[in-house]
Design a protein around this motif. Structure first.
Motif, short mmCIF file in Angstrom:
data_model
loop_
_atom_site.label_atom_id
_atom_site.label_comp_id
_atom_site.label_asym_id
_atom_site.label_seq_id
_atom_site.Cartn_x
_atom_site.Cartn_y
_atom_site.Cartn_z
N ILE A 14 7.48 3.35 -13.52
CA ILE A 14 7.97 2.10 -12.92
C ILE A 14 9.48 2.29 -12.75
O ILE A 14 10.22 2.22 -13.72
CB ILE A 14 7.71 0.85 -13.79
CG1 ILE A 14 6.24 0.73 -14.19
CG2 ILE A 14 8.17 -0.40 -13.05
CD1 ILE A 14 5.95 -0.44 -15.12
N VAL A 18 12.77 -1.83 -10.12
CA VAL A 18 11.70 -2.83 -10.02
C VAL A 18 11.02 -3.10 -11.35
O VAL A 18 10.01 -3.80 -11.41
CB VAL A 18 10.65 -2.42 -8.95
CG1 VAL A 18 11.27 -2.41 -7.56
CG2 VAL A 18 10.01 -1.09 -9.28
N LYS A 55 7.76 -5.48 -11.88
CA LYS A 55 6.49 -4.76 -11.81
C LYS A 55 5.78 -4.59 -13.14
O LYS A 55 4.59 -4.28 -13.16
CB LYS A 55 6.72 -3.37 -11.21
CG LYS A 55 7.14 -3.37 -9.77
CD LYS A 55 5.94 -3.38 -8.89
CE LYS A 55 6.37 -3.19 -7.44
NZ LYS A 55 5.27 -2.96 -6.58
N SER A 85 2.54 -6.35 -13.45
CA SER A 85 1.49 -6.12 -12.45
C SER A 85 1.09 -4.66 -12.32
O SER A 85 0.22 -4.33 -11.51
CB SER A 85 1.96 -6.64 -11.08
OG SER A 85 3.11 -5.95 -10.65
N GLU A 86 1.69 -3.77 -13.10
CA GLU A 86 1.37 -2.34 -13.03
C GLU A 86 -0.07 -2.14 -13.49
O GLU A 86 -0.45 -2.52 -14.59
CB GLU A 86 2.34 -1.61 -13.95
CG GLU A 86 2.60 -0.14 -13.73
CD GLU A 86 1.47 0.76 -13.37
OE1 GLU A 86 0.54 0.95 -14.18
OE2 GLU A 86 1.52 1.31 -12.27
N GLU A 87 -0.89 -1.57 -12.63
CA GLU A 87 -2.34 -1.48 -12.87
C GLU A 87 -2.72 -0.78 -14.17
O GLU A 87 -3.59 -1.23 -14.90
CB GLU A 87 -3.05 -0.82 -11.68
CG GLU A 87 -3.20 -1.72 -10.48
CD GLU A 87 -3.97 -3.01 -10.80
OE1 GLU A 87 -4.98 -2.99 -11.53
OE2 GLU A 87 -3.53 -4.06 -10.29
#
Length: 136
Positions: free
Chosen positions: A60, A64, A68, A71-73
């Protein structure tokens, strides 16, 4: 008073926990007995990670990170909520250990409990001869 980026990092360094590359290596190879899961986030830019990163690091970029991280998978698969993630030990890795200090302060301000900056960053990891992996 005007300060430069290096001075800013140095003024914030006392607010964060720093660990060495050797300590990170040991942490990543131990099995925690307290139910926590170490989270390693490589905050370098994508182009910087082309030379390699640490196995299982989540990429990441610093620019950001705050937006992020929730929301990072790969993190969402491991931790069902941001609150659960914020309770885990989070280790931040950049190139040399400056951006990770800034990022650690940001995550602490967001409520993360156990955040570490890797002193010397990826350069220290490589200099120690620890294993690197290529991101695809």
């Amino acid at each position: 008073m005007l300060i430069n980026g290096r001075e800013l990092v140095e003024s914030l360094r006392a607010q964060v926990q720093e660990i060495s590359a050797a300590q990170l290596h040991d942490i990543l190879h131990e099995i925690p007995h307290d139910g926590t899961q170490a989270v390693l986030i490589d905050i370098r830019e994508v182009a910087e990670t082309a030379a390699g990163t640490i196995a299982n690091a989540v990429l990441i970029p610093r620019g950001v990170l705050e937006m992020k991280i929730s929301s990072e998978e790969s993190l969402k698969r491991r931790f069902s909520t941001l609150e659960i993630l914020a309770e885990q030990p989070v280790y931040l890795l950049c190139r040399s250990g400056a951006r990770s200090v800034l990022s650690a302060v940001s995550l602490q301000q967001m409520g993360f409990k156990d955040v570490y900056s890797v002193a010397g960053g990826f350069l220290a990891w490589q200099a120690a001869g620890f294993e690197c992996t290529k991101k695809v």
